[in-house]
Design an enzyme around this catalytic site. Structure first.
Site, mmCIF file in Angstrom:
data_model
loop_
_atom_site.group_PDB
_atom_site.id
_atom_site.type_symbol
_atom_site.label_atom_id
_atom_site.label_comp_id
_atom_site.label_asym_id
_atom_site.label_seq_id
_atom_site.Cartn_x
_atom_site.Cartn_y
_atom_site.Cartn_z
ATOM 1 N N LYS A 170 0.870 -1.191 0.000
ATOM 2 C CA LYS A 170 0.000 0.000 0.000
ATOM 3 C C LYS A 170 0.896 1.226 0.000
ATOM 4 O O LYS A 170 2.042 1.171 0.452
ATOM 5 C CB LYS A 170 -0.887 0.009 1.249
ATOM 6 C CG LYS A 170 -2.111 0.890 1.130
ATOM 7 C CD LYS A 170 -3.282 0.166 0.482
ATOM 8 C CE LYS A 170 -4.504 1.044 0.371
ATOM 9 N NZ LYS A 170 -5.687 0.269 -0.037
HETATM 10 P P1 NAD Z 1 -13.243 7.795 -2.437
HETATM 11 O O1 NAD Z 1 -12.189 8.809 -2.281
HETATM 12 O O2 NAD Z 1 -13.837 7.568 -3.781
HETATM 13 O O3 NAD Z 1 -14.477 8.108 -1.431
HETATM 14 C C1 NAD Z 1 -14.288 8.255 -0.059
HETATM 15 C C2 NAD Z 1 -15.612 8.707 0.529
HETATM 16 O O4 NAD Z 1 -15.476 8.771 1.958
HETATM 17 C C3 NAD Z 1 -16.058 10.077 0.066
HETATM 18 O O5 NAD Z 1 -17.469 10.090 -0.133
HETATM 19 C C4 NAD Z 1 -15.707 10.987 1.242
HETATM 20 O O6 NAD Z 1 -16.538 12.122 1.316
HETATM 21 C C5 NAD Z 1 -15.977 10.039 2.395
HETATM 22 N N1 NAD Z 1 -15.309 10.440 3.632
HETATM 23 C C6 NAD Z 1 -14.037 10.874 3.787
HETATM 24 N N2 NAD Z 1 -13.826 11.191 5.074
HETATM 25 C C7 NAD Z 1 -14.975 10.945 5.726
HETATM 26 C C8 NAD Z 1 -15.402 11.073 7.065
HETATM 27 N N3 NAD Z 1 -14.560 11.515 8.005
HETATM 28 N N4 NAD Z 1 -16.675 10.720 7.395
HETATM 29 C C9 NAD Z 1 -17.527 10.281 6.447
HETATM 30 N N5 NAD Z 1 -17.183 10.141 5.149
HETATM 31 C C10 NAD Z 1 -15.927 10.468 4.794
HETATM 32 O O7 NAD Z 1 -12.624 6.441 -1.823
HETATM 33 P P2 NAD Z 1 -13.036 4.948 -2.146
HETATM 34 O O8 NAD Z 1 -12.141 4.464 -3.224
HETATM 35 O O9 NAD Z 1 -14.515 4.857 -2.269
HETATM 36 O O10 NAD Z 1 -12.565 4.232 -0.792
HETATM 37 C C11 NAD Z 1 -13.391 4.160 0.364
HETATM 38 C C12 NAD Z 1 -12.893 3.033 1.244
HETATM 39 O O11 NAD Z 1 -12.885 1.809 0.495
HETATM 40 C C13 NAD Z 1 -11.472 3.174 1.781
HETATM 41 O O12 NAD Z 1 -11.391 2.575 3.058
HETATM 42 C C14 NAD Z 1 -10.650 2.359 0.798
HETATM 43 O O13 NAD Z 1 -9.411 1.913 1.340
HETATM 44 C C15 NAD Z 1 -11.615 1.217 0.545
HETATM 45 N N6 NAD Z 1 -11.358 0.474 -0.677
HETATM 46 C C16 NAD Z 1 -11.348 1.087 -1.895
HETATM 47 C C17 NAD Z 1 -11.128 0.327 -3.036
HETATM 48 C C18 NAD Z 1 -11.187 0.914 -4.415
HETATM 49 O O14 NAD Z 1 -11.091 0.155 -5.395
HETATM 50 N N7 NAD Z 1 -11.375 2.201 -4.580
HETATM 51 C C19 NAD Z 1 -10.875 -1.050 -2.927
HETATM 52 C C20 NAD Z 1 -10.922 -1.646 -1.667
HETATM 53 C C21 NAD Z 1 -11.158 -0.867 -0.560
#
Ligand code: NAD
Length: 424
Positions: A114
């Site tokens: 990561k």
């Molecule tokens: P993203 O940047 O597209 O979205 C993140 C979201 O979280 C946004 O809506 C933001 O407003 C919200 N957010 C941020 N801080 C916040 C808070 N304090 N309280 C409430 N909401 C908050 O990110 P993503 O890619 O959707 O990732 C979200 C989660 O999923 C993370 O934990 C990431 O590690 C995990 N994840 C993502 C992927 C991927 O393919 N993108 C894969 C596996 C896991």
């Protein structure tokens, strides 16, 4: 027999502390392989880099970047890159370790890695964002590569950032190395289905968990925290299956609608600067109320450590689908289990993204691209096979799905470790 890991001491309920507790819980199920378990508690390699850039106004700004390769026993490192002002080495260590467990849980030929930069990208211009991305890529270029460690998008990173990373690595190595990152735009060796893959995986595992619980998705009430790539796509698929989204929380606040939020209106607005709370089709309420909302399914899809013991005690959900990485602290996990709330853990629930990243990497190497139906069918099959195997393990040992996922995954990692043997 081992010296204590000295460079980062876990703080209670921190992501790394949570991960270490999750590993301790699985050791009793590892049999003779337990003698190798310490390897799971130590990152193989961690790199801290300085990322200096010249800002648009002429100032020189420095950001701190990281790339951690937690374990490569089963294959090259794989894991996203996060741009967020709260990123720390400790957080990246935990996220890299969860990738090791996740890739093994769905049986992909990868280890876990990561990366991240401690930066608020919302405060950068597009030019500054590109400079930060390119300098960071150049700095970690000494340890990434199509056969060694393959980054992907995570919080606040996307296809454009992957394109800059691919280009920077390619410029530095003198070729066009499409396989060095996944989550790229389609015309640069990206894969159909990648953008929606993580949310789709949350839906696939959630649909199966709901079926086993006897929970009808038609009319099911869902609360989603984090409405970005993962949360919004999962929400859309659940709505297609007949569920309603009664609450959404993002970084701008919380919006609720007891009759269901209209996603056709909410999703595009949530992507603008005003976020989800700029949408007129619901009531904006204080953030604390998100955890009191009457719901059947709770989808944490934002950041780590969001489901505390307190929140676990009061949630009305019967099913928690961990779209985010590490959203539930261990104490809350125990409370949810005691209360009979089923948790589909992150390391299987959100594995759809890395699974389609794997498809993208395979397609890049073979220079032969699949259609979206083929991607989705294969994704569904891999997720369902993994989930069914984990469910059988949980039933056999009478353990939670999380411990069962760790049991399945850690066994695969440690068998690989044992078979490779220790060098020298
Ligand atoms: P993203 O940047 O597209 O979205 C993140 C979201 O979280 C946004 O809506 C933001 O407003 C919200 N957010 C941020 N801080 C916040 C808070 N304090 N309280 C409430 N909401 C908050 O990110 P993503 O890619 O959707 O990732 C979200 C989660 O999923 C993370 O934990 C990431 O590690 C995990 N994840 C993502 C992927 C991927 O393919 N993108 C894969 C596996 C896991």
């Amino acid at each position: 027999m081992s010296e204590k890991l000295s460079f980062v001491s876990p703080t209670p309920n921190s992501p790394w502390g949570t991960y270490l507790q999750q590993v301790d819980r699985v050791i009793p199920y590892l049999g003779d392989l337990a003698r190798w378990a310490e390897t799971l508690k130590r990152p193989k390699r961690a790199l801290i880099v300085d990322v200096p850039i010249e800002m648009d106004d002429g100032r020189i700004a420095h950001y701190e970047g990281y790339r951690v390769q937690h374990n490569m026993s089963r294959g090259p490192g794989k894991g996203g890159v996060r741009f967020h002002p709260d990123v720390t080495l400790e957080e990246v260590m935990a996220l890299s370790a969860w990738m090791t467990v996740k890739t093994a849980a769905v049986n992909l030929p990868y280890g876990g890695a990561k990366g991240g930069i401690r930066v608020d990208p919302k405060k950068l211009s597009q030019k500054e964002l590109e400079k930060v991305t390119r300098r960071y890529t150049s700095e970690i270029g000494i340890i990434i590569g199509p056969h060694t460690d393959i980054p992907a998008p995570d919080v606040n990173t996307n296809g454009q950032i992957m394109a800059w990373m691919m280009d920077t690595y390619s410029m530095n190595t003198g070729g066009t190395a499409t396989g060095v990152v996944t989550g790229k735009p389609l015309h640069l060796g990206g894969s159909l289905g990648r953008v929606k893959a993580t949310g789709r995986g949350v839906f696939v595992t959630g649909r199966e968990a709901a079926r086993r619980l006897g929970l009808d998705l038609r009319g099911a009430r869902i609360a989603v925290q984090g409405f970005g790539n993962v949360g919004s796509v999962a929400a859309e698929l659940f709505v297609e299956a007949g569920a309603i989204i009664v609450a959404v929380q993002d970084h701008t606040g919380t919006i609720v609608n007891d009759k269901g939020l209209d996603l056709a209106g909410l999703v595009p607005i949530s992507r603008t600067a005003g976020g989800a709370t700029a949408f007129q089709g619901g009531d904006v309420v204080p953030n604390a109320q998100f955890w009191d909302v009457q719901c059947d399914i709770l989808i944490p899809a934002a950041l780590e450590g969001q489901i505390s013991a307190e929140r676990a005690k009061k949630t009305t959900a019967k099913l928690v689908l961990e779209g985010a990485n590490g959203p539930t602290v261990p104490e809350a996990d125990d409370i949810l289990a005691q209360r009979g709330v089923l948790v589909v853990p992150d390391v299987i629930c959100n594995a759809g993204g890395v699974t389609v990243s794997y498809f993208e990497w395979v397609q890049d190497f073979s220079s032969f691209f699949w259609d979206e139906d083929e991607i989705n069918v294969r994704l569904d099959r891999i997720m369902m096979n993994a989930l069914n195997h984990i469910w059988d393990t949980a039933d056999k040992h009478k353990i939670t799905l999380r411990t069962a996922t760790y049991a399945v995954a850690c066994e695969r990692i440690l068998i690989a470790r044992q078979e490779r043997g220790l060098y020298p």
